[in-house]
Enzyme design. Structure first.
Site, PDB file in Angstrom:
ATOM      1  N   SER A   8       0.844  -1.196   0.000  1.00 33.93           N
ATOM      2  CA  SER A   8       0.000   0.000   0.000  1.00 33.93           C
ATOM      3  C   SER A   8       0.876   1.242   0.000  1.00 33.93           C
ATOM      4  CB  SER A   8      -0.895   0.028   1.238  1.00 33.93           C
ATOM      5  OG  SER A   8      -1.450   1.331   1.354  1.00 33.93           O
ATOM      6  N   HIS A  33      -1.292  -1.298  -4.239  1.00 36.79           N
ATOM      7  CA  HIS A  33      -2.555  -1.066  -3.527  1.00 36.79           C
ATOM      8  C   HIS A  33      -2.701   0.434  -3.265  1.00 36.79           C
ATOM      9  CE1 HIS A  33      -5.897  -2.414  -0.946  1.00 36.79           C
ATOM     10  NE2 HIS A  33      -5.518  -1.454  -0.107  1.00 36.79           N
ATOM     11  N   ASP A  35      -4.892   3.294  -1.595  1.00 37.39           N
ATOM     12  CA  ASP A  35      -5.912   3.540  -0.574  1.00 37.39           C
ATOM     13  C   ASP A  35      -6.524   4.921  -0.767  1.00 37.39           C
ATOM     14  OD1 ASP A  35      -6.102   1.193   1.082  1.00 37.39           O
ATOM     15  OD2 ASP A  35      -4.023   1.585   1.647  1.00 37.39           O
ATOM     16  N   MET A  37      -9.231   7.618   0.140  1.00 35.11           N
ATOM     17  CA  MET A  37     -10.094   7.980   1.286  1.00 35.11           C
ATOM     18  C   MET A  37     -10.674   9.366   1.040  1.00 35.11           C
ATOM     19  SD  MET A  37      -7.772   6.696   4.466  1.00 35.11           S
ATOM     20  CE  MET A  37      -6.715   5.245   4.339  1.00 35.11           C
ATOM     21  N   HIS A  66      -8.558   0.646  -3.747  1.00 33.65           N
ATOM     22  CA  HIS A  66      -9.453   0.375  -2.610  1.00 33.65           C
ATOM     23  C   HIS A  66     -10.165   1.687  -2.275  1.00 33.65           C
ATOM     24  CE1 HIS A  66      -9.576  -0.635   2.011  1.00 33.65           C
ATOM     25  NE2 HIS A  66     -10.779  -0.553   1.479  1.00 33.65           N
ATOM     26  N   MET A  68     -12.292   3.814  -0.220  1.00 37.47           N
ATOM     27  CA  MET A  68     -12.939   4.056   1.083  1.00 37.47           C
ATOM     28  C   MET A  68     -13.679   5.386   0.954  1.00 37.47           C
ATOM     29  SD  MET A  68      -9.777   2.750   3.406  1.00 37.47           S
ATOM     30  CE  MET A  68      -8.648   2.821   2.037  1.00 37.47           C
ATOM     31  N   MET A 137     -11.099  -6.359   5.617  1.00 38.96           N
ATOM     32  CA  MET A 137     -10.299  -5.404   6.393  1.00 38.96           C
ATOM     33  C   MET A 137      -9.929  -6.071   7.720  1.00 38.96           C
ATOM     34  SD  MET A 137      -9.874  -2.768   4.580  1.00 38.96           S
ATOM     35  CE  MET A 137      -8.905  -1.895   5.820  1.00 38.96           C
ATOM     36  N   GLY A 142      -8.851   3.609   7.401  1.00 39.17           N
ATOM     37  CA  GLY A 142      -8.570   5.030   7.611  1.00 39.17           C
ATOM     38  C   GLY A 142      -7.098   5.320   7.865  1.00 39.17           C
ATOM     39  N   GLY A 144      -2.908   3.663   8.287  1.00 36.29           N
ATOM     40  CA  GLY A 144      -1.923   2.578   8.239  1.00 36.29           C
ATOM     41  C   GLY A 144      -1.345   2.369   9.626  1.00 36.29           C
ATOM     42  N   GLY A 145      -0.542   1.346   9.770  1.00 34.78           N
ATOM     43  CA  GLY A 145       0.217   1.139  11.010  1.00 34.78           C
ATOM     44  C   GLY A 145      -0.587   0.673  12.207  1.00 34.78           C
ATOM     45  N   ASP A 176      -6.259  -6.833   4.399  1.00 35.03           N
ATOM     46  CA  ASP A 176      -5.690  -5.477   4.425  1.00 35.03           C
ATOM     47  C   ASP A 176      -5.664  -4.917   5.845  1.00 35.03           C
ATOM     48  OD1 ASP A 176      -4.969  -2.870   3.890  1.00 35.03           O
ATOM     49  OD2 ASP A 176      -6.741  -2.388   2.675  1.00 35.03           O
ATOM     50  N   GLY A 177      -4.440  -4.699   6.342  1.00 34.78           N
ATOM     51  CA  GLY A 177      -4.274  -3.995   7.611  1.00 34.78           C
ATOM     52  C   GLY A 177      -3.511  -4.781   8.653  1.00 34.78           C
ATOM     53  N   GLY A 178      -2.409  -4.207   9.104  1.00 34.35           N
ATOM     54  CA  GLY A 178      -1.674  -4.786  10.232  1.00 34.35           C
ATOM     55  C   GLY A 178      -0.929  -6.071   9.917  1.00 34.35           C
ATOM     56  N   GLY A 198       1.440  -2.205   4.129  1.00 39.07           N
ATOM     57  CA  GLY A 198       1.907  -0.828   4.031  1.00 39.07           C
ATOM     58  C   GLY A 198       3.165  -0.649   4.848  1.00 39.07           C
ATOM     59  N   SER A 199       2.975  -0.529   6.164  1.00 39.63           N
ATOM     60  CA  SER A 199       4.114  -0.260   7.058  1.00 39.63           C
ATOM     61  C   SER A 199       5.203  -1.311   6.936  1.00 39.63           C
ATOM     62  CB  SER A 199       3.647  -0.234   8.512  1.00 39.63           C
ATOM     63  OG  SER A 199       2.422   0.425   8.597  1.00 39.63           O
TER      64      SER A 199
HETATM   65  C1  DX5 Z   1      -6.300   1.168   5.908  1.00 39.07           C
HETATM   66  C2  DX5 Z   1      -5.781   0.851   4.520  1.00 39.07           C
HETATM   67  C3  DX5 Z   1      -4.663  -0.140   4.495  1.00 39.07           C
HETATM   68  C4  DX5 Z   1      -3.438   0.287   5.217  1.00 39.07           C
HETATM   69  C5  DX5 Z   1      -2.538  -0.887   5.435  1.00 39.07           C
HETATM   70  O1  DX5 Z   1      -7.398   1.996   5.787  1.00 39.07           O
HETATM   71  O2  DX5 Z   1      -6.829   0.310   3.729  1.00 39.07           O
HETATM   72  O3  DX5 Z   1      -4.335  -0.492   3.162  1.00 39.07           O
HETATM   73  O4  DX5 Z   1      -2.745   1.267   4.539  1.00 39.07           O
HETATM   74  O5  DX5 Z   1      -1.444  -0.409   6.115  1.00 39.07           O
HETATM   75  P1  DX5 Z   1      -0.642  -1.260   7.171  1.00 39.07           P
HETATM   76  O6  DX5 Z   1      -0.062  -2.419   6.433  1.00 39.07           O
HETATM   77  O7  DX5 Z   1       0.373  -0.302   7.681  1.00 39.07           O
HETATM   78  O8  DX5 Z   1      -1.606  -1.702   8.221  1.00 39.07           O
HETATM   79 ZN    ZN Z   2      -6.490  -0.701   1.615  1.00 42.40          ZN
END
Ligand code: DX5
Ligand code: ZN
Length: 216
Positions: A8, A33, A35, A37, A66, A68, A137, A142, A144-145, A176-178, A198-199
């Site tokens: 991401s 990816h 994101d 928003m 994606h 959002m 999700m 909303g 990352g991290g 997606d996420g964490g 992402g992170s």
């Molecule tokens: C959250 C995003 C994710 C996020 C993932 O709203 O949809 O794609 O950036 O980031 P990490 O991998 O840091 O959780």
């Molecule tokens: Zn995403």
């Protein structure tokens, strides 16, 4: 199933997105990816179709968008014309069958996503509507991290089971996420095959090695 890694760009330096997507491609990523928003469906605003269009010439990888956003139907054309390859819309924000028709009319892959508090059954109709991908999700959208929500593993298992029962055993399930090098194995073992990170990717000392390890 082939495991695909979808870094991401949310976690990257927005002043060099063009270079970044090129680097991700050379580092072995499968998708980029994006994101998106809108400050309504989720509190932050990130970027829109114009940014997708700007990075398009810098990579040949599929752009996995994606959305959002509220009223995604008002944005599909812009993303389609900007070079999106996969568009994922939230079941909480729209009527999936209608959006799938709209997305497919541009020849783009259609995907549906649910938030952590939405029951996994909300994605079952999307399987029947011919989804090309499904996204779960594993954090509240909303930011990352955040920390991976463990209950997602059960949802992945139930969704994979439903896909198998529906004759769509090979359907891509993205999470997606964490996601970290530590928990990715559980995510894959549960039945996911598209991994957003992402992170984990952008904090890595060596992006290519980290992407390789995420793939398992
Ligand atoms: C959250 C995003 C994710 C996020 C993932 O709203 O949809 O794609 O950036 O980031 P990490 O991998 O840091 O959780
Ligand atoms: Zn995403």
């Amino acid at each position: 199933m082939k495991i695909k890694i979808a870094p991401s760009i949310l976690a990257s330096d927005f002043s060099k997105l063009g270079e970044t997507v090129g680097l991700l491609e050379r580092s072995g990523a499968d998708y980029i990816h994006c994101d998106v928003m809108d400050g309504n469906f989720v509190p932050p605003i990130t970027f829109g179709a114009q940014t997708v269009k700007a990075i398009r010439p810098h990579t040949s990888l599929p752009l996995d968008c994606h959305l959002m956003v509220l009223h995604p139907e008002t944005h599909i054309e812009d993303f389609a014309l900007s070079g999106a390859d996969i568009i994922t819309v939230h079941a909480e924000a729209c009527n999936i069958p209608a959006l799938f028709k709209q997305i497919a009319s541009y020849g783009i892959k259609k995907s549906a996503v649910i938030n952590p508090e939405t029951p996994v059954e909300a994605l079952f109709p999307a399987v029947e509507e011919g989804a090309d991908m499904l996204l779960l999700m594993s954090v509240h959208p909303g930011w990352g991290g955040q920390k991976f929500i463990g209950e997602t593993l059960k949802k992945i298992e139930l969704l994979r089971e439903f896909c198998i029962k529906s004759g769509r055993a090979e359907l891509d399930i993205e999470v997606d996420g964490g996601i970290t090098e530590e928990n990715v194995r559980d995510v894959i073992a549960a039945g996911a095959n598209v991994i957003v990170a992402g992170s984990t990717v952008f904090r890595a000392k060596d992006m290519a090695e980290t992407i390789g390890r995420l793939r398992g």
